[in-house]
Design an enzyme around this catalytic site. Structure first.
Site, PDB file in Angstrom:
ATOM      1  CE  LYS A 178      -1.744  -1.487   3.743  1.00 58.28           C
ATOM      2  NZ  LYS A 178      -2.497  -1.773   4.992  1.00 58.28           N
ATOM      3  CB  THR A 208      -7.688   9.336   9.562  1.00 59.38           C
ATOM      4  OG1 THR A 208      -8.611   8.592  10.362  1.00 59.38           O
ATOM      5  CG2 THR A 208      -7.434   8.592   8.263  1.00 59.38           C
ATOM      6  N   GLY A 210      -6.538   3.703  10.976  1.00 57.11           N
ATOM      7  CA  GLY A 210      -7.499   2.652  10.706  1.00 57.11           C
ATOM      8  C   GLY A 210      -7.698   2.353   9.237  1.00 57.11           C
ATOM      9  CB  THR A 211      -6.409   3.826   6.069  1.00 60.73           C
ATOM     10  OG1 THR A 211      -5.036   3.849   6.480  1.00 60.73           O
ATOM     11  CG2 THR A 211      -7.009   5.209   6.227  1.00 60.73           C
ATOM     12  N   GLY A 212      -5.620   0.913   7.132  1.00 61.43           N
ATOM     13  CA  GLY A 212      -5.144  -0.432   6.809  1.00 61.43           C
ATOM     14  C   GLY A 212      -6.098  -1.506   7.287  1.00 61.43           C
ATOM     15  CB  CYS A 213      -8.020  -1.891  10.428  1.00 61.08           C
ATOM     16  SG  CYS A 213      -6.677  -1.854  11.636  1.00 61.08           S
TER      17      CYS A 213
END
Length: 265
Positions: A178, A208, A210-213
Site C-alpha cells: 500500500k 487519520t 485505521g485505513t489499513g484495518c
C-alpha cells in the site's frame, strides 16, 4: 418465516476502544460490505483517538478457543488477521489455520500503530514471515511494514514492486503493498507472482488511522462474496477513500474514518 443466511467474514484482531481501528473498525467495515462480521480478539489496548497507551495480549489458548468455537458453529467465507501482538499467538493461529482453514485469508501485518507504539513483539516478525505469510491469500503491508519485512527501504513505486516480489517468495498468493506513505499520489502495487498491477489514486490530505484495518477487512469481505482479488482490491480502495471523505471527529485526536452512512440522521 425463514431466517436470511448472510455471508460470514471473520476478523482476528485487537481491540481499539475508540473504534477507529482493529476489531471494531473491521466489523463496521464488513457490515458496510453486506456481510456478517464475526471476531476473534487477540489483544486489548488502552487507546483513544490521540494514540495507543499500552497493549495487553490474550493468551494464545484463548485465541484458539475463540476460533474453534466459531468454526464448529458456522461457515466462514473469508478471514483477515490484524494485530496479533506476540509470536506465541502467531504460532497458535498459524498452526490452527494450517490444519483447519481453506477459505480466503487476508493478512494485514500490523507492526506499529500510527502513533508509533509497537503492536507486535520484535521477535515475532520472523514467525509471522515463516508461518503466517505462507497461508495468506493476500498480504497487505504499508511501506513501513514492507520495509521491516523485506529488510530494504520501500519508499518508491519501483521499490514497492521489488518488495512485493520478495514477499511473494515467502508464500502468499498475492501481495498488496500500500502506497499511503508515498510522496505524491497514493499508488498501491499488487503482485500475483507474475504480473504487477498498479492502483493509482490521488492523495486525500487527511491524517487519520485505521485505513489499513478497513482496507483489509473490506478486502476479506469481498473475497468471501466471491470477487476476484483484483476486483476486491479495487472496491476496497474505493471504500477506504469514501470513508476518508466523510471522516468523523469524535475525540481530541485524529479523525476516524466515516463508516456511518451519510443519511444516518
Amino acid at each position: 418465516m425463514t431466517a436470511f443466511t448472510p455471508t460470514v467474514t471473520l476478523s482476528i484482531a485487537g481491540l481499539d476502544p475508540a473504534g477507529g481501528a482493529g476489531l471494531l473498525a473491521d466489523l463496521k467495515t464488513m457490515a458496510a460490505q453486506g456481510v456478517h462480521g464475526v471476531g476473534v480478539l487477540t489483544a486489548t489496548t488502552a487507546q483513544n483517538t490521540v494514540g495507543v497507551k499500552s497493549f495487553h495480549p490474550l493468551p494464545p489458548e484463548v485465541v484458539r478457543a475463540q476460533l474453534a468455537a466459531l468454526y464448529e458453529d458456522m461457515t466462514i467465507a473469508a478471514a483477515k488477521t490484524g494485530m496479533l501482538a506476540t509470536g506465541d499467538t502467531i504460532d497458535a493461529l498459524a498452526d490452527w489455520l494450517a490444519t483447519n482453514w481453506r477459505a480466503p485469508l487476508v493478512v494485514d501485518p500490523v507492526l506499529v500503530a500510527s502513533s508509533g507504539h509497537l503492536l507486535l513483539e520484535p521477535d515475532a516478525i520472523a514467525r509471522l514471515k515463516a508461518k503466517l505469510l505462507p497461508l495468506a491469500t493476500v498480504v497487505t503491508p504499508n511501506l513501513p511494514e514492507a520495509t521491516e519485512l523485506v529488510g530494504f527501504p520501500v519508499e518508491t513505486v519501483e521499490a514497492m514492486g521489488e518488495a512485493a516480489r520478495a514477499l511473494h517468495a515467502l508464500g502468499p498468493r498475492w501481495v498488496l503493498v500500500k502506497g499511503g506513505h508515498l510522496t505524491g499520489d497514493a499508488t498501491d502495487v499488487l503482485f500475483d507472482g507474475q504480473e504487477l498491477h498498479l492502483f493509482p489514486g490521488s492523495r486525500i490530505e487527511m491524517e487519520t488511522h485505521g485505513t489499513g484495518c478497513t482496507l483489509s477487512a473490506a478486502l476479506a469481505a469481498m473475497l468471501g462474496r466471491g470477487l476476484s482479488v483484483v476486483e476486491a482490491v479495487t472496491r476496497a480502495k474505493a471504500y477506504v477513500r469514501e470513508t476518508m471523505t466523510r471522516a468523523m471527529r469524535v475525540g481530541r485526536g485524529k479523525p476516524l474514518l466515516g463508516h456511518l452512512p451519510l443519511n444516518h440522521a
